[in-house]
Design an enzyme around this catalytic site. Structure first.
Site, PDB file in Angstrom:
ATOM      1  N   VAL A 110      30.717 -18.379 -15.190  1.00 47.22           N
ATOM      2  CA  VAL A 110      29.744 -18.002 -16.140  1.00 47.22           C
ATOM      3  C   VAL A 110      29.393 -16.359 -16.050  1.00 47.22           C
ATOM      4  CG1 VAL A 110      28.539 -20.250 -16.063  1.00 47.22           C
ATOM      5  CG2 VAL A 110      27.914 -18.421 -14.290  1.00 47.22           C
ATOM      6  N   LEU A 114      33.338 -14.749 -21.123  1.00 49.49           N
ATOM      7  CA  LEU A 114      34.276 -15.712 -21.939  1.00 49.49           C
ATOM      8  C   LEU A 114      33.678 -16.629 -22.764  1.00 49.49           C
ATOM      9  CD1 LEU A 114      36.736 -16.402 -18.803  1.00 49.49           C
ATOM     10  CD2 LEU A 114      37.114 -14.814 -20.711  1.00 49.49           C
ATOM     11  N   ALA A 118      27.571 -18.785 -24.900  1.00 48.65           N
ATOM     12  CA  ALA A 118      27.562 -19.645 -26.120  1.00 48.65           C
ATOM     13  C   ALA A 118      28.134 -20.969 -26.087  1.00 48.65           C
ATOM     14  CB  ALA A 118      28.429 -18.735 -27.076  1.00 48.65           C
ATOM     15  N   ASP A 160      30.381 -15.218 -30.617  1.00 51.31           N
ATOM     16  CA  ASP A 160      30.692 -16.283 -29.746  1.00 51.31           C
ATOM     17  C   ASP A 160      30.366 -17.803 -30.111  1.00 51.31           C
ATOM     18  OD1 ASP A 160      31.231 -14.095 -28.413  1.00 51.31           O
ATOM     19  OD2 ASP A 160      30.133 -14.504 -26.552  1.00 51.31           O
TER      20      ASP A 160
HETATM   21  O1  PMV Z   1      31.122  -9.194 -23.375  1.00 50.10           O
HETATM   22  P1  PMV Z   1      30.667 -10.104 -24.483  1.00 50.10           P
HETATM   23  O2  PMV Z   1      31.333 -11.486 -24.503  1.00 50.10           O
HETATM   24  O3  PMV Z   1      28.976 -10.558 -24.428  1.00 50.10           O
HETATM   25  O4  PMV Z   1      30.942  -9.418 -25.828  1.00 50.10           O
HETATM   26  C1  PMV Z   1      30.128  -8.655 -26.382  1.00 50.10           C
HETATM   27  C2  PMV Z   1      30.853  -8.098 -27.922  1.00 50.10           C
HETATM   28  C3  PMV Z   1      30.048  -6.979 -28.519  1.00 50.10           C
HETATM   29  O5  PMV Z   1      30.819  -6.738 -29.526  1.00 50.10           O
HETATM   30  C4  PMV Z   1      30.218  -5.795 -27.545  1.00 50.10           C
HETATM   31  C5  PMV Z   1      28.508  -7.262 -28.769  1.00 50.10           C
HETATM   32  C6  PMV Z   1      28.405  -8.304 -30.036  1.00 50.10           C
HETATM   33  O6  PMV Z   1      27.220  -9.008 -29.954  1.00 50.10           O
HETATM   34  O7  PMV Z   1      29.180  -8.601 -30.931  1.00 50.10           O
END
Ligand code: PMV
Length: 341
Positions: A110, A114, A118, A160
């Site tokens: 977690v 990944l 979500a 996500d």
């Molecule tokens: O690291 P993660 O899976 O939370 O990805 C964030 C992705 C961003 O584009 C940086 C932020 C978003 O809310 O889309």
């Protein structure tokens, strides 16, 4: 009724950060899943059991009456609070609340970028609704899951929650409340290795840092954001024609632009370069950066070497196939395995 739901994790293949500014991004579900089992209770209580959240390296901090449980892969308590919030938001939406025992289990760490939060949110929304005898459409599940993420995190894009609900490969674009999702028909699976680098910063901090830079130098950082959008459009064509060489090239280009935005770290860059020198067709950070995951695309015959080298540098790697099915009911009383509509 008793019900068991699972949802996949995800990787962002192209377009993270730029997606926050209205550019498209390409995401894919992975073959590691989060499982949520829900059983109604006769009272109104909600109990949550976390069976296995893959959380090695636990650190507990007691500060002014507040307890923080941290792990090598992020925070544990927030992961659990997604379940409670999902129950709260789903019961409000359904206009009916019942007590429930929830058991959660994850096949992936977690807090590693990944999409586990979500997946937990989406699987719990579906499991809770089904356990009370209600059915929700995928659109409803994705919408409620996004609401859960925003309530717990304060800020979250629908990227996500969309991909873990629908699965597959998806191009997504949103501005404000308007979300455009396009399922991409990819003909074969992509040989991908994931490696995890300890996170130094949270997603929220990275998004905030980029925002400050874009507003200070819109003519420079704004152009990088637009270029990432162009990379995504080219990547969509490469993905649809299954041109792995081109995809690798575009992953490298996307990584360079993310580095220029300032979201890569020395360690992420080391892993990216090591993957490329050991034969990967392309490698980039995936997600918010500041640590987190690197993805490398490789021909199948070279993938074990790429994985070995990445594991030597990071300690944790995972091979995964992409484009797996989204949220689904695995089993339930009176329910077989059900593809949600
Ligand atoms: O690291 P993660 O899976 O939370 O990805 C964030 C992705 C961003 O584009 C940086 C932020 C978003 O809310 O889309």
């Amino acid at each position: 009724m008793r019900v068991y739901v699972s949802a996949p994790g995800k990787v962002t293949l192209f377009g993270e950060h730029a997606v926050v500014y209205g550019q498209p991004a390409i995401v894919a579900s992975i073959d590691k899943r989060v499982h949520v089992y829900a059983e109604p209770r006769s009272d109104n209580a909600v109990t949550i059991e976390a069976r296995d959240l893959r959380v090695p390296g636990v650190r507990v901090t007691y500060r002014e009456g507040e307890v923080t449980v941290e792990t090598d892969y992020g925070l544990v308590l927030p992961a659990i609070s997604y379940l409670n919030k999902a129950v709260e938001i789903t019961s409000k939406y359904l206009g009916s609340r019942h007590g429930v025992r929830l058991v959660v289990q994850s096949e992936m760490p977690v807090g590693a970028g990944l999409g586990t939060s979500a997946a937990v949110a989406v699987a719990t929304v579906a499991a809770y609704a089904y356990s009370g005898g209600y059915e929700l459409s995928k659109d409803e599940i994705a919408g409620l899951g996004w609401e859960v993420e925003r309530a717990v995190q304060g800020i979250a894009s629908p990227m996500d929650t969309s991909i873990v609900t629908y699965g597959g490969f998806m191009k997504i674009r949103y501005s404000g409340e308007r979300i455009e999702r396009e399922s991409l028909g990819v003909s074969a699976s992509l040989p991908i290795v994931l490696a995890y680098v300890e996170r130094e910063f949270r997603t929220k901090d990275m998004v905030q840092m980029v925002r400050e830079r874009v507003s200070k130098y819109p003519q420079l950082y704004g152009r990088i954001i637009e270029m990432i959008g162009e990379v995504v459009r080219a990547a969509e064509r490469a993905l649809l024609s299954y041109d792995l060489g081109e995809l690798g090239l575009l992953m490298n280009l996307n990584h360079g632009l993310l580095d220029a935005l300032g979201v890569s770290t020395r360690k992420l860059n080391e892993v990216v370069y090591a993957a490329r020198s050991s034969g990967a067709l392309g490698a980039k950070l995936t997600g918010a950066g500041g640590g987190g995951c690197v993805i490398a695309l490789s021909l199948l015959e070279k993938i074990h070497v790429v994985e070995e080298v990445m594991r030597f540098l990071c300690g944790f790697t995972m091979r995964t196939s992409l484009g797996t099915e989204g949220v689904r009911v695995e089993a339930g009383k009176n329910l077989g395995r059900t593809a949600l509509t």
